[in-house]
Design a protein around this motif. Structure first.
Motif, PDB file in Angstrom:
ATOM      1  N   TRP A  73      53.131  40.570  37.130  1.00 14.87           N
ATOM      2  CA  TRP A  73      51.922  40.964  37.864  1.00 14.87           C
ATOM      3  C   TRP A  73      51.992  42.432  38.300  1.00 14.87           C
ATOM      4  CZ3 TRP A  73      47.983  37.792  40.639  1.00 14.87           C
ATOM      5  CH2 TRP A  73      47.833  36.520  40.072  1.00 14.87           C
ATOM      6  N   THR A  74      53.171  42.929  38.595  1.00 17.18           N
ATOM      7  CA  THR A  74      53.301  44.324  39.042  1.00 17.18           C
ATOM      8  C   THR A  74      52.924  45.305  37.935  1.00 17.18           C
ATOM      9  OG1 THR A  74      55.648  44.430  38.434  1.00 17.18           O
ATOM     10  CG2 THR A  74      55.115  43.739  40.693  1.00 17.18           C
ATOM     11  N   GLU A  75      52.931  44.851  36.692  1.00 16.74           N
ATOM     12  CA  GLU A  75      52.603  45.715  35.556  1.00 16.74           C
ATOM     13  C   GLU A  75      51.107  45.856  35.326  1.00 16.74           C
ATOM     14  OE1 GLU A  75      54.968  47.400  33.836  1.00 16.74           O
ATOM     15  OE2 GLU A  75      56.362  46.558  35.321  1.00 16.74           O
ATOM     16  N   TRP A  76      50.322  44.907  35.815  1.00 17.84           N
ATOM     17  CA  TRP A  76      48.890  44.958  35.521  1.00 17.84           C
ATOM     18  C   TRP A  76      47.987  44.875  36.750  1.00 17.84           C
ATOM     19  CZ3 TRP A  76      46.253  40.482  36.772  1.00 17.84           C
ATOM     20  CH2 TRP A  76      47.006  39.306  36.844  1.00 17.84           C
ATOM     21  N   LEU A 124      37.498  44.596  46.424  1.00 18.05           N
ATOM     22  CA  LEU A 124      38.259  43.537  45.754  1.00 18.05           C
ATOM     23  C   LEU A 124      37.723  43.301  44.352  1.00 18.05           C
ATOM     24  CD1 LEU A 124      38.815  40.951  48.623  1.00 18.05           C
ATOM     25  CD2 LEU A 124      40.552  42.246  47.411  1.00 18.05           C
ATOM     26  N   GLY A 125      36.410  43.405  44.190  1.00 16.95           N
ATOM     27  CA  GLY A 125      35.823  43.273  42.860  1.00 16.95           C
ATOM     28  C   GLY A 125      36.315  44.361  41.914  1.00 16.95           C
ATOM     29  N   ARG A 126      36.374  45.593  42.395  1.00 19.97           N
ATOM     30  CA  ARG A 126      36.890  46.695  41.571  1.00 19.97           C
ATOM     31  C   ARG A 126      38.362  46.459  41.232  1.00 19.97           C
ATOM     32  NH1 ARG A 126      33.502  49.460  44.879  1.00 19.97           N
ATOM     33  NH2 ARG A 126      35.123  50.019  46.372  1.00 19.97           N
ATOM     34  N   ALA A 127      39.145  46.004  42.218  1.00 16.70           N
ATOM     35  CA  ALA A 127      40.567  45.728  41.983  1.00 16.70           C
ATOM     36  C   ALA A 127      40.724  44.628  40.934  1.00 16.70           C
ATOM     37  CB  ALA A 127      41.254  45.341  43.288  1.00 16.70           C
ATOM     38  N   PHE A 128      39.913  43.580  41.029  1.00 14.74           N
ATOM     39  CA  PHE A 128      39.953  42.497  40.051  1.00 14.74           C
ATOM     40  C   PHE A 128      39.630  43.017  38.652  1.00 14.74           C
ATOM     41  CE2 PHE A 128      37.220  39.647  37.576  1.00 14.74           C
ATOM     42  CZ  PHE A 128      38.128  38.657  37.244  1.00 14.74           C
ATOM     43  N   ARG A 129      38.524  43.754  38.533  1.00 10.87           N
ATOM     44  CA  ARG A 129      38.123  44.263  37.213  1.00 10.87           C
ATOM     45  C   ARG A 129      39.196  45.169  36.621  1.00 10.87           C
ATOM     46  NH1 ARG A 129      33.452  44.234  40.092  1.00 10.87           N
ATOM     47  NH2 ARG A 129      33.543  46.447  40.572  1.00 10.87           N
ATOM     48  N   GLY A 130      39.760  46.047  37.442  1.00  7.96           N
ATOM     49  CA  GLY A 130      40.832  46.916  36.958  1.00  7.96           C
ATOM     50  C   GLY A 130      42.061  46.139  36.539  1.00  7.96           C
ATOM     51  N   ALA A 131      42.421  45.127  37.331  1.00  6.43           N
ATOM     52  CA  ALA A 131      43.600  44.326  37.018  1.00  6.43           C
ATOM     53  C   ALA A 131      43.407  43.540  35.727  1.00  6.43           C
ATOM     54  CB  ALA A 131      43.911  43.387  38.183  1.00  6.43           C
ATOM     55  N   VAL A 132      42.261  42.900  35.575  1.00  2.00           N
ATOM     56  CA  VAL A 132      42.023  42.085  34.386  1.00  2.00           C
ATOM     57  C   VAL A 132      41.932  42.967  33.139  1.00  2.00           C
ATOM     58  CG1 VAL A 132      40.385  40.483  33.306  1.00  2.00           C
ATOM     59  CG2 VAL A 132      41.060  40.178  35.676  1.00  2.00           C
ATOM     60  N   THR A 133      41.350  44.141  33.278  1.00  2.00           N
ATOM     61  CA  THR A 133      41.307  45.077  32.154  1.00  2.00           C
ATOM     62  C   THR A 133      42.722  45.508  31.770  1.00  2.00           C
ATOM     63  OG1 THR A 133      39.103  45.850  32.771  1.00  2.00           O
ATOM     64  CG2 THR A 133      40.434  47.322  31.392  1.00  2.00           C
ATOM     65  N   ALA A 134      43.551  45.832  32.762  1.00  2.00           N
ATOM     66  CA  ALA A 134      44.938  46.220  32.493  1.00  2.00           C
ATOM     67  C   ALA A 134      45.722  45.063  31.878  1.00  2.00           C
ATOM     68  CB  ALA A 134      45.604  46.702  33.776  1.00  2.00           C
ATOM     69  N   LEU A 135      45.470  43.850  32.354  1.00  2.00           N
ATOM     70  CA  LEU A 135      46.138  42.682  31.774  1.00  2.00           C
ATOM     71  C   LEU A 135      45.737  42.514  30.306  1.00  2.00           C
ATOM     72  CD1 LEU A 135      47.839  40.110  31.902  1.00  2.00           C
ATOM     73  CD2 LEU A 135      45.833  38.939  32.836  1.00  2.00           C
ATOM     74  N   ASP A 136      44.475  42.655  30.014  1.00  2.00           N
ATOM     75  CA  ASP A 136      44.001  42.517  28.636  1.00  2.00           C
ATOM     76  C   ASP A 136      44.663  43.556  27.739  1.00  2.00           C
ATOM     77  OD1 ASP A 136      42.433  41.095  26.776  1.00  2.00           O
ATOM     78  OD2 ASP A 136      40.834  42.593  26.893  1.00  2.00           O
ATOM     79  N   LEU A 137      44.758  44.790  28.214  1.00  2.06           N
ATOM     80  CA  LEU A 137      45.432  45.836  27.435  1.00  2.06           C
ATOM     81  C   LEU A 137      46.904  45.505  27.234  1.00  2.06           C
ATOM     82  CD1 LEU A 137      43.808  49.014  29.029  1.00  2.06           C
ATOM     83  CD2 LEU A 137      43.442  48.128  26.706  1.00  2.06           C
ATOM     84  N   ARG A 138      47.539  44.992  28.261  1.00  6.20           N
ATOM     85  CA  ARG A 138      48.962  44.623  28.175  1.00  6.20           C
ATOM     86  C   ARG A 138      49.160  43.494  27.156  1.00  6.20           C
ATOM     87  NH1 ARG A 138      52.924  41.466  31.873  1.00  6.20           N
ATOM     88  NH2 ARG A 138      54.830  42.684  31.563  1.00  6.20           N
ATOM     89  N   LEU A 139      48.266  42.518  27.168  1.00  6.85           N
ATOM     90  CA  LEU A 139      48.398  41.401  26.248  1.00  6.85           C
ATOM     91  C   LEU A 139      48.090  41.803  24.794  1.00  6.85           C
ATOM     92  CD1 LEU A 139      46.829  38.559  28.419  1.00  6.85           C
ATOM     93  CD2 LEU A 139      49.258  38.949  27.906  1.00  6.85           C
ATOM     94  N   ALA A 140      47.314  42.863  24.612  1.00  4.10           N
ATOM     95  CA  ALA A 140      46.992  43.341  23.262  1.00  4.10           C
ATOM     96  C   ALA A 140      48.181  44.036  22.603  1.00  4.10           C
ATOM     97  CB  ALA A 140      45.792  44.290  23.309  1.00  4.10           C
TER      98      ALA A 140
END
Length: 156
Positions: A44-47, A139-155
């Motif tokens: 979680w600390t990565e994304w 919190l919405g911005r934090a969520f969107r940024g986190a999920v976008t970063a997670l998607d990039l990490r998973l790619a």
């Protein structure tokens, strides 16, 4: 100083006095997103940029989370149903004014990717509830940024 919160169950995410719900579609499949949420807790600390420490506790039945700014959470996993739902409640925190808190991550297929929905459900003092409502856009911005970063990490 950490304080114990009221123990809540999964229905709290639908009945809490303050519920903030955010959703976003990502390219990664639900199984990959679920594994990143539930199985790779230290990742979680990565994304999620607000998370500075994340580790499983109690043989995976709980988590310890630390956020930027010093907020700490000791959590209990409420639901771990791969690849659909990952939810937990906060048992202890140093966040002032909190009385109960649970979060739910719902994952649903969306084309070849995933619709990720995060529900942040809480109760607390009137000042805490007001502060959370006002913090909703952030919190919405934090969520969107986190999920976008997670998607990039998973790619990768």
């Amino acid at each position: 100083m950490a304080r114990r919160l009221r123990p809540v169950e999964i229905d709290f995410v639908r009945t809490a006095p303050v519920r903030l719900v955010f959703a976003r579609e990502v390219a990664a499949p639900p199984q990959a997103v679920y594994r990143a949420l539930a199985d790779d807790v230290p990742g979680w600390t990565e994304w999620f940029s607000a998370v500075t420490r994340a580790r499983p506790t109690d043989d995976g039945a709980g988590r310890e989370i630390r956020l930027r700014g010093g907020t700490r959470f000791a959590e209990t996993i409420l639901v771990a149903k791969e690849p659909e739902v990952y939810a937990y409640r906060v048992d202890e925190t140093n966040a002032p004014g909190a009385r109960a808190l649970a979060e739910e991550w719902r994952l649903a297929p969306a084309g070849t990717g995933t619709r990720v929905q995060w529900t942040f459900a809480t109760d607390g003092t009137p000042a805490f509830r007001l502060a959370l409502r006002l913090a909703g856009p952030g919190l919405g911005r934090a969520f969107r940024g986190a999920v976008t970063a997670l998607d990039l990490r998973l790619a990768r």
